[in-house]
Design a protein around this motif. Structure first.
Motif, PDB file in Angstrom:
ATOM      1  N   ILE A 118       0.859  -1.179   0.000  1.00 19.19           N
ATOM      2  CA  ILE A 118       0.000   0.000   0.000  1.00 19.19           C
ATOM      3  C   ILE A 118       0.896   1.229   0.000  1.00 19.19           C
ATOM      4  O   ILE A 118       1.804   1.349   0.834  1.00 19.19           O
ATOM      5  CB  ILE A 118      -0.934   0.018   1.228  1.00 19.19           C
ATOM      6  N   ALA A 119       0.661   2.141  -0.929  1.00 18.85           N
ATOM      7  CA  ALA A 119       1.441   3.371  -1.030  1.00 18.85           C
ATOM      8  C   ALA A 119       0.676   4.506  -0.365  1.00 18.85           C
ATOM      9  O   ALA A 119      -0.459   4.812  -0.742  1.00 18.85           O
ATOM     10  CB  ALA A 119       1.723   3.703  -2.491  1.00 18.85           C
ATOM     11  N   LEU A 120       1.308   5.137   0.622  1.00 22.68           N
ATOM     12  CA  LEU A 120       0.683   6.246   1.342  1.00 22.68           C
ATOM     13  C   LEU A 120       1.413   7.540   1.036  1.00 22.68           C
ATOM     14  O   LEU A 120       2.640   7.570   0.952  1.00 22.68           O
ATOM     15  CB  LEU A 120       0.721   5.994   2.856  1.00 22.68           C
ATOM     16  N   THR A 121       0.648   8.603   0.872  1.00 23.33           N
ATOM     17  CA  THR A 121       1.209   9.942   0.691  1.00 23.33           C
ATOM     18  C   THR A 121       0.625  10.851   1.755  1.00 23.33           C
ATOM     19  O   THR A 121      -0.583  10.817   2.022  1.00 23.33           O
ATOM     20  CB  THR A 121       0.886  10.500  -0.702  1.00 23.33           C
ATOM     21  N   ALA A 122       1.470  11.666   2.363  1.00 18.35           N
ATOM     22  CA  ALA A 122       1.033  12.617   3.390  1.00 18.35           C
ATOM     23  C   ALA A 122       1.023  14.025   2.807  1.00 18.35           C
ATOM     24  O   ALA A 122       1.992  14.458   2.195  1.00 18.35           O
ATOM     25  CB  ALA A 122       1.965  12.573   4.593  1.00 18.35           C
ATOM     26  N   ARG A 123      -0.081  14.719   2.990  1.00 16.55           N
ATOM     27  CA  ARG A 123      -0.145  16.104   2.519  1.00 16.55           C
ATOM     28  C   ARG A 123       0.730  17.022   3.378  1.00 16.55           C
ATOM     29  O   ARG A 123       1.351  17.960   2.873  1.00 16.55           O
ATOM     30  CB  ARG A 123      -1.577  16.620   2.559  1.00 16.55           C
ATOM     31  N   HIS A 124       0.757  16.740   4.687  1.00 15.04           N
ATOM     32  CA  HIS A 124       1.439  17.658   5.600  1.00 15.04           C
ATOM     33  C   HIS A 124       2.631  17.040   6.344  1.00 15.04           C
ATOM     34  O   HIS A 124       3.674  17.673   6.437  1.00 15.04           O
ATOM     35  CB  HIS A 124       0.441  18.214   6.626  1.00 15.04           C
ATOM     36  N   ALA A 125       2.455  15.848   6.903  1.00  7.89           N
ATOM     37  CA  ALA A 125       3.523  15.350   7.784  1.00  7.89           C
ATOM     38  C   ALA A 125       3.536  13.836   7.865  1.00  7.89           C
ATOM     39  O   ALA A 125       2.492  13.175   7.758  1.00  7.89           O
ATOM     40  CB  ALA A 125       3.356  15.936   9.190  1.00  7.89           C
ATOM     41  N   VAL A 126       4.735  13.298   8.072  1.00  8.66           N
ATOM     42  CA  VAL A 126       4.931  11.901   8.450  1.00  8.66           C
ATOM     43  C   VAL A 126       5.596  11.913   9.816  1.00  8.66           C
ATOM     44  O   VAL A 126       6.590  12.627  10.027  1.00  8.66           O
ATOM     45  CB  VAL A 126       5.816  11.146   7.440  1.00  8.66           C
ATOM     46  N   ALA A 127       5.051  11.137  10.748  1.00 10.18           N
ATOM     47  CA  ALA A 127       5.627  11.047  12.095  1.00 10.18           C
ATOM     48  C   ALA A 127       6.158   9.638  12.319  1.00 10.18           C
ATOM     49  O   ALA A 127       5.414   8.658  12.194  1.00 10.18           O
ATOM     50  CB  ALA A 127       4.579  11.391  13.144  1.00 10.18           C
ATOM     51  N   VAL A 128       7.436   9.535  12.644  1.00 13.30           N
ATOM     52  CA  VAL A 128       8.052   8.249  12.976  1.00 13.30           C
ATOM     53  C   VAL A 128       7.978   8.069  14.486  1.00 13.30           C
ATOM     54  O   VAL A 128       8.561   8.855  15.246  1.00 13.30           O
ATOM     55  CB  VAL A 128       9.510   8.189  12.502  1.00 13.30           C
ATOM     56  N   THR A 129       7.263   7.050  14.920  1.00 13.93           N
ATOM     57  CA  THR A 129       7.102   6.788  16.351  1.00 13.93           C
ATOM     58  C   THR A 129       7.358   5.308  16.621  1.00 13.93           C
ATOM     59  O   THR A 129       6.591   4.646  17.319  1.00 13.93           O
ATOM     60  CB  THR A 129       5.695   7.191  16.831  1.00 13.93           C
ATOM     61  N   THR A 130       8.445   4.807  16.070  1.00 18.05           N
ATOM     62  CA  THR A 130       8.740   3.376  16.125  1.00 18.05           C
ATOM     63  C   THR A 130       9.424   2.940  17.413  1.00 18.05           C
ATOM     64  O   THR A 130       9.619   1.740  17.639  1.00 18.05           O
ATOM     65  CB  THR A 130       9.609   2.973  14.922  1.00 18.05           C
ATOM     66  N   GLY A 131       9.837   3.887  18.262  1.00 13.34           N
ATOM     67  CA  GLY A 131      10.364   3.537  19.569  1.00 13.34           C
ATOM     68  C   GLY A 131      11.731   2.880  19.524  1.00 13.34           C
ATOM     69  O   GLY A 131      12.526   3.075  18.605  1.00 13.34           O
ATOM     70  N   THR A 132      11.977   2.051  20.541  1.00 13.33           N
ATOM     71  CA  THR A 132      13.272   1.402  20.687  1.00 13.33           C
ATOM     72  C   THR A 132      13.087  -0.088  20.956  1.00 13.33           C
ATOM     73  O   THR A 132      11.990  -0.547  21.265  1.00 13.33           O
ATOM     74  CB  THR A 132      14.074   2.000  21.855  1.00 13.33           C
ATOM     75  N   ALA A 133      14.192  -0.809  20.843  1.00 12.04           N
ATOM     76  CA  ALA A 133      14.238  -2.221  21.211  1.00 12.04           C
ATOM     77  C   ALA A 133      15.378  -2.421  22.195  1.00 12.04           C
ATOM     78  O   ALA A 133      16.258  -1.573  22.327  1.00 12.04           O
ATOM     79  CB  ALA A 133      14.454  -3.090  19.969  1.00 12.04           C
ATOM     80  N   ALA A 134      15.352  -3.539  22.900  1.00 11.69           N
ATOM     81  CA  ALA A 134      16.404  -3.817  23.862  1.00 11.69           C
ATOM     82  C   ALA A 134      17.742  -3.990  23.152  1.00 11.69           C
ATOM     83  O   ALA A 134      17.839  -4.696  22.148  1.00 11.69           O
ATOM     84  CB  ALA A 134      16.070  -5.070  24.658  1.00 11.69           C
ATOM     85  N   ALA A 135      18.769  -3.347  23.660  1.00  4.63           N
ATOM     86  CA  ALA A 135      20.120  -3.531  23.140  1.00  4.63           C
ATOM     87  C   ALA A 135      20.677  -4.857  23.655  1.00  4.63           C
ATOM     88  O   ALA A 135      20.442  -5.233  24.808  1.00  4.63           O
ATOM     89  CB  ALA A 135      21.014  -2.380  23.580  1.00  4.63           C
ATOM     90  N   VAL A 136      21.393  -5.556  22.804  1.00  4.62           N
ATOM     91  CA  VAL A 136      21.987  -6.846  23.172  1.00  4.62           C
ATOM     92  C   VAL A 136      23.468  -6.792  22.846  1.00  4.62           C
ATOM     93  O   VAL A 136      23.854  -6.376  21.747  1.00  4.62           O
ATOM     94  CB  VAL A 136      21.307  -8.004  22.410  1.00  4.62           C
ATOM     95  N   PRO A 137      24.332  -7.186  23.768  1.00  3.08           N
ATOM     96  CA  PRO A 137      25.777  -7.099  23.513  1.00  3.08           C
ATOM     97  C   PRO A 137      26.241  -8.132  22.491  1.00  3.08           C
ATOM     98  O   PRO A 137      25.588  -9.166  22.293  1.00  3.08           O
ATOM     99  CB  PRO A 137      26.388  -7.383  24.892  1.00  3.08           C
ATOM    100  N   ASP A 138      27.348  -7.854  21.880  1.00  2.00           N
ATOM    101  CA  ASP A 138      27.943  -8.773  20.907  1.00  2.00           C
ATOM    102  C   ASP A 138      28.880  -9.719  21.653  1.00  2.00           C
ATOM    103  O   ASP A 138      30.096  -9.553  21.643  1.00  2.00           O
ATOM    104  CB  ASP A 138      28.689  -7.979  19.837  1.00  2.00           C
ATOM    105  N   LEU A 139      28.285 -10.711  22.310  1.00  3.59           N
ATOM    106  CA  LEU A 139      29.065 -11.665  23.093  1.00  3.59           C
ATOM    107  C   LEU A 139      29.172 -13.001  22.369  1.00  3.59           C
ATOM    108  O   LEU A 139      28.197 -13.453  21.753  1.00  3.59           O
ATOM    109  CB  LEU A 139      28.398 -11.911  24.454  1.00  3.59           C
TER     110      LEU A 139
END
Length: 484
Positions: free
Chosen positions: A140-161
């Protein structure tokens, strides 16, 4: 569908929001209130991390623990709570508070405010464009007339062990949603998630070992707060070790065997589960940042209206944890209210230099961020710490008070231990930071937040009279100590 233009698989809205956690929901609520057609794109559960794997389930696990700890200090009540917690009842309450990981009530709320929902993975596809891949494989292709808001948050960081990539382990998601109590739980990290989950699972029956690279818990807060939490965890039976890190992880017998952590001091630690709580990382790795000249995986730098600074045109917003300003749900929702209002104001043609524009900026992110750590004892802070104040070059008066000296503390629970610290700007005579550590202090925090945000002169605070006998009387004692 709300008032959007649709042509085949292409749709046009005033505002497109990528992410339907509490931040995305609040952006959408504000833009709809401004009369703008809005769609939210979400690949997981509507309600996001906070509703299902963070704030709600973690506090549901912790509330019985803290209530029992307080009750054990009350004569006439301690005998009634001398036994263990009802683990199954606690987990059932956690499941209820997480809506049993069913987002239908949240979806119904979006519908009630006329916000469209598209389930799928959303990616930026150039200025004001978002492409969504649905679970069915459609596009699905979406177009915004005024604004796009990115609210994807964060994920837990994991060490490279070594060994970790092929070893089943916990992050904050598993720690808040686990269906059984591990006999032995190792926790790597010393921040908020680490100490809250150590408090919860130790009380629910785990033998908890906390491995902390730094020399104290909650090292970004006032040192006395981390020390009080350390003392309480150790008294509860947890093993808290400082200055140690894991260097390798192995789990015996596939995913079901015990896990061994190899430590940098040459020792090993064997547990049934291991939780890595070492921080958060932005969920921006696969949202099409490269299509607008940004680097995938980075934090999105924004101004006080949450507009992404590196993208021209003022159409791209990054709101909540994803911008790295203040990784707290309530701050993200605050930003969302500001950003959503700003989007509406811009769409209505309100000039950016208008006197009212100050209503649309998230200034509290830098001056008054409140935070509660729901451990026993609780820790509540807002504004600057002593170290931050010193680094800022301000002249600061540090005022400490022992909460155990309050009549209200004695009423709250016997053997009360806690500390309050107030930081006063010596030149302006206003409060710029407050930290409370002790049972029941979370509800003191908003008064401190108001004092800092409103820049109330200390002399004026004498006329805000606390009720007796309550823990809030600490405000009077802090002022008395300050006056000397």
């Amino acid at each position: 569908m709300s008032d959007a233009e649709t042509t085949g698989t292409a749709r046009t809205y005033d505002v497109v929001v990528i992410g339907a956690g509490p931040v995305g929901e609040n952006v959408a609520d504000r833009t709809r209130a401004a009369g703008l057609s809005t769609v939210v794109v979400e690949s997981g559960l509507v309600g996001g991390e906070c509703s299902y794997w963070a704030c709600e389930p973690s506090k549901a696990l912790l509330r019985p623990v803290l209530a029992r700890a307080d009750a054990r200090g009350i004569p006439g009540l301690r005998e009634a709570v001398s036994g263990p917690l009802d683990v199954q009842a606690v987990l059932a309450h956690r499941d209820s508070m997480s809506s049993h990981w069913d987002d239908s009530p949240q979806v119904a709320w979006l519908e009630s405010v006329s916000v469209d929902l598209i389930r799928g993975h959303g990616r930026l596809d150039g200025p004001k464009r978002v492409t969504v891949t649905t679970p069915e494989g459609d596009t699905i292709a979406l177009t915004a007339r005024h604004a796009v808001a990115v609210t994807t948050g964060t994920a837990a960081a994991v060490p490279d062990l070594p060994g970790l990539a092929t070893t089943r382990h916990w992050t904050s998601r598993e720690a808040t949603s686990a269906a059984r109590v591990p006999g032995r739980l190792a926790i790597v990290g010393g921040g908020v998630v680490a100490v809250e989950m150590a408090t919860a699972w130790q009380a629910l029956g785990s033998q908890v070992t906390v491995l902390v690279r730094e020399d104290g818990l909650l090292h970004r807060m006032e040192p006395f707060a981390g020390q009080l939490v350390t003392d309480a965890l150790r008294e509860a039976g947890a093993d808290v070790r400082f200055g140690v890190s894991a260097t390798e992880v192995k789990r015996a017998d596939g995913d079901d065997g015990e896990v061994t952590l190899f430590l940098d001091d040459g020792s090993t630690l064997v547990a049934d589960e291991v939780l890595f709580a070492i921080g958060r990382t932005p969920q921006t790795g696969d949202i099409g940042l490269e299509s607008v000249g940004l680097v995938p995986g980075q934090w999105l730098q924004v101004d006080d209206a949450c507009q992404v600074e590196a993208v021209p045109g003022g159409w791209l917003y990054a709101v909540g944890d994803v911008n790295g300003r203040a990784l707290l749900t309530h701050q993200g929702k605050y930003q969302a209210r500001m950003a959503g209002t700003a989007i509406g104001a811009r769409a209505a043609g309100e000039p950016a230099d208008d006197a009212a524009w100050g209503r649309h900026v998230a200034t509290a992110d830098t001056s008054a961020v409140p935070q509660v750590v729901f451990t026993h004892p609780e820790v509540a802070s807002v504004g600057l710490t002593t170290m931050e104040a010193q680094r800022s070059g301000r002249r600061i008066d540090v005022v400490d008070y022992d909460l155990a000296h309050l009549a209200g503390s004695h009423q709250y629970t016997e053997g009360y231990r806690g500390t309050a610290r107030m930081l006063v700007d010596a030149d302006r005579g206003t409060v710029v930071g407050v930290t409370f550590a002790g049972p029941g202090v979370a509800e003191l925090l908003h008064s401190a937040t108001i004092a800092i945000v409103s820049e109330v002169p200390v002399e004026r605070l004498w006329h805000a009279v606390p009720a007796f006998p309550t823990i809030s009387e600490v405000w009077l004692r802090l002022l008395e100590t300050y006056r000397g």
